[in-house]
Design a protein around this motif. Structure first.
Motif, PDB file in Angstrom:
ATOM      1  N   LYS A 111       3.038  29.292  36.263  1.00 13.78           N
ATOM      2  CA  LYS A 111       1.609  29.152  35.995  1.00 13.78           C
ATOM      3  C   LYS A 111       1.431  27.830  35.253  1.00 13.78           C
ATOM      4  CE  LYS A 111       1.712  32.913  33.571  1.00 13.78           C
ATOM      5  NZ  LYS A 111       1.343  34.008  32.649  1.00 13.78           N
ATOM      6  N   PRO A 112       0.458  27.047  35.562  1.00 19.99           N
ATOM      7  CA  PRO A 112      -0.736  27.284  36.369  1.00 19.99           C
ATOM      8  C   PRO A 112      -0.649  26.778  37.812  1.00 19.99           C
ATOM      9  CG  PRO A 112      -1.118  25.344  35.039  1.00 19.99           C
ATOM     10  CD  PRO A 112       0.289  25.840  34.709  1.00 19.99           C
ATOM     11  N   ASP A 113       0.527  26.593  38.361  1.00 24.39           N
ATOM     12  CA  ASP A 113       0.664  26.138  39.751  1.00 24.39           C
ATOM     13  C   ASP A 113      -0.096  27.093  40.674  1.00 24.39           C
ATOM     14  OD1 ASP A 113       1.498  25.542  42.366  1.00 24.39           O
ATOM     15  OD2 ASP A 113       3.600  25.330  41.818  1.00 24.39           O
ATOM     16  N   PRO A 114      -1.023  26.580  41.477  1.00 21.11           N
ATOM     17  CA  PRO A 114      -1.777  27.454  42.384  1.00 21.11           C
ATOM     18  C   PRO A 114      -0.884  28.288  43.300  1.00 21.11           C
ATOM     19  CG  PRO A 114      -2.764  25.268  42.343  1.00 21.11           C
ATOM     20  CD  PRO A 114      -1.478  25.175  41.580  1.00 21.11           C
ATOM     21  N   ALA A 115       0.289  27.785  43.638  1.00 23.87           N
ATOM     22  CA  ALA A 115       1.182  28.505  44.552  1.00 23.87           C
ATOM     23  C   ALA A 115       1.627  29.848  43.985  1.00 23.87           C
ATOM     24  CB  ALA A 115       2.403  27.637  44.885  1.00 23.87           C
ATOM     25  N   ILE A 116       1.792  29.943  42.672  1.00 21.51           N
ATOM     26  CA  ILE A 116       2.231  31.215  42.101  1.00 21.51           C
ATOM     27  C   ILE A 116       1.119  32.265  42.203  1.00 21.51           C
ATOM     28  CG2 ILE A 116       1.628  30.846  39.654  1.00 21.51           C
ATOM     29  CD1 ILE A 116       4.473  32.090  39.039  1.00 21.51           C
ATOM     30  N   PHE A 117      -0.132  31.825  42.103  1.00 22.71           N
ATOM     31  CA  PHE A 117      -1.254  32.751  42.238  1.00 22.71           C
ATOM     32  C   PHE A 117      -1.436  33.184  43.687  1.00 22.71           C
ATOM     33  CE2 PHE A 117      -2.081  30.510  38.278  1.00 22.71           C
ATOM     34  CZ  PHE A 117      -2.257  31.594  37.428  1.00 22.71           C
ATOM     35  N   ASP A 118      -1.255  32.251  44.609  1.00 26.21           N
ATOM     36  CA  ASP A 118      -1.319  32.610  46.030  1.00 26.21           C
ATOM     37  C   ASP A 118      -0.250  33.637  46.371  1.00 26.21           C
ATOM     38  OD1 ASP A 118      -3.441  30.857  46.374  1.00 26.21           O
ATOM     39  OD2 ASP A 118      -2.177  29.232  47.149  1.00 26.21           O
ATOM     40  N   LEU A 119       0.973  33.399  45.882  1.00 24.99           N
ATOM     41  CA  LEU A 119       2.069  34.351  46.108  1.00 24.99           C
ATOM     42  C   LEU A 119       1.731  35.706  45.497  1.00 24.99           C
ATOM     43  CD1 LEU A 119       4.924  35.126  47.008  1.00 24.99           C
ATOM     44  CD2 LEU A 119       5.763  34.134  44.844  1.00 24.99           C
ATOM     45  N   ALA A 120       1.222  35.704  44.287  1.00 26.99           N
ATOM     46  CA  ALA A 120       0.881  36.965  43.618  1.00 26.99           C
ATOM     47  C   ALA A 120      -0.171  37.746  44.395  1.00 26.99           C
ATOM     48  CB  ALA A 120       0.399  36.699  42.194  1.00 26.99           C
ATOM     49  N   MET A 121      -1.204  37.060  44.842  1.00 29.03           N
ATOM     50  CA  MET A 121      -2.268  37.739  45.590  1.00 29.03           C
ATOM     51  C   MET A 121      -1.701  38.390  46.849  1.00 29.03           C
ATOM     52  SD  MET A 121      -5.240  37.238  43.936  1.00 29.03           S
ATOM     53  CE  MET A 121      -6.607  37.198  45.080  1.00 29.03           C
ATOM     54  N   ARG A 122      -0.850  37.659  47.576  1.00 32.61           N
ATOM     55  CA  ARG A 122      -0.237  38.220  48.794  1.00 32.61           C
ATOM     56  C   ARG A 122       0.717  39.364  48.454  1.00 32.61           C
ATOM     57  NH1 ARG A 122       0.781  32.889  49.716  1.00 32.61           N
ATOM     58  NH2 ARG A 122       3.023  33.233  49.561  1.00 32.61           N
ATOM     59  N   ARG A 123       1.581  39.142  47.513  1.00 36.67           N
ATOM     60  CA  ARG A 123       2.596  40.143  47.164  1.00 36.67           C
ATOM     61  C   ARG A 123       1.977  41.422  46.607  1.00 36.67           C
ATOM     62  NH1 ARG A 123       7.792  38.546  43.618  1.00 36.67           N
ATOM     63  NH2 ARG A 123       7.557  40.274  42.189  1.00 36.67           N
ATOM     64  N   PHE A 124       0.946  41.277  45.802  1.00 35.96           N
ATOM     65  CA  PHE A 124       0.296  42.441  45.202  1.00 35.96           C
ATOM     66  C   PHE A 124      -0.737  43.069  46.142  1.00 35.96           C
ATOM     67  CE2 PHE A 124       0.808  40.151  40.828  1.00 35.96           C
ATOM     68  CZ  PHE A 124       2.182  40.357  40.854  1.00 35.96           C
ATOM     69  N   GLY A 125      -1.020  42.420  47.256  1.00 35.41           N
ATOM     70  CA  GLY A 125      -1.992  42.945  48.222  1.00 35.41           C
ATOM     71  C   GLY A 125      -3.416  42.904  47.705  1.00 35.41           C
ATOM     72  N   LEU A 126      -3.767  41.814  47.030  1.00 35.48           N
ATOM     73  CA  LEU A 126      -5.092  41.692  46.421  1.00 35.48           C
ATOM     74  C   LEU A 126      -5.972  40.724  47.194  1.00 35.48           C
ATOM     75  CD1 LEU A 126      -3.943  41.387  42.703  1.00 35.48           C
ATOM     76  CD2 LEU A 126      -4.898  43.414  43.823  1.00 35.48           C
ATOM     77  N   ALA A 127      -7.232  41.072  47.302  1.00 36.43           N
ATOM     78  CA  ALA A 127      -8.229  40.187  47.895  1.00 36.43           C
ATOM     79  C   ALA A 127      -8.969  39.468  46.761  1.00 36.43           C
ATOM     80  CB  ALA A 127      -9.209  41.001  48.732  1.00 36.43           C
TER      81      ALA A 127
END
Length: 172
Positions: A111-127
């Motif tokens: 964090k705060p790299d945008p890639a870690i948030f993109d990965l988290a959203m996909r991995r956690f199944g969040l919209a």
């Protein structure tokens, strides 16, 4: 000792572990630059847990309350992959409440790299708009918001609790 910590074991040096660099590499480099402190540098890894002061008062209770209310819990942490396993084991009662925890050192992005948030959203199944992201650093919250999370800059447990009540996630 404080001089040693301020001059040698810097936040920048430690942050390399959060980004996935092995302690053996970083400590060897640091010891080569500061041979007079090689023994102290070598102790940092095995004694890392002692550098963490403990939970912020009221925070574990908030996690327990959210879990008891059935709120799905996920986490993104800037933490060394090597240091995470023993730390997590020491605090299993807290971390076992989370469905998944993304550890920066394992993913080699922080964090705060945008890639870690993109990965988290996909991995956690969040919209986008589906999850509240709580962090004590405003730049991390801003990056999470840019990825579609709802942000809350953590200041203290009572303020977070009030926000969670206002959002209807927990009862007053």
């Amino acid at each position: 000792m404080e001089d040693f910590l301020a001059r040698v074991v810097t936040v920048e040096w430690h942050f390399q572990h959060d980004a996935g660099r092995p302690f053996a590499e970083t400590s060897a480099e640091l010891a080569a630059r500061h041979p007079e402190h090689a023994d102290l540098i070598a102790q940092f890894g095995p004694r890392f847990g002692e550098t963490i002061p403990g939970p912020i008062p009221g925070s574990p209770e908030i996690v327990e309350t959210l879990d008891a209310a059935g709120v799905p819990l996920f986490a993104i942490t800037n933490f060394s992959a090597e240091f995470w396993a023993p730390f997590r084991a020491d605090h299993a009662a807290l971390f076992d409440r989370f469905r998944d925890i993304l550890v920066s050192g394992e993913e080699k992005m922080v964090k705060p790299d945008p890639a870690i948030f993109d990965l988290a959203m996909r991995r956690f199944g969040l919209a986008p708009g589906e999850a509240l992201f709580v962090d004590d650093r405003a730049e991390n919250v801003a990056a999470g918001e840019a990825a579609g999370l709802i942000g809350h800059v953590f200041r203290d447990a009572p303020t977070l609790r009030a926000d969670l009540v206002a959002r209807g996630l927990i009862a007053a």
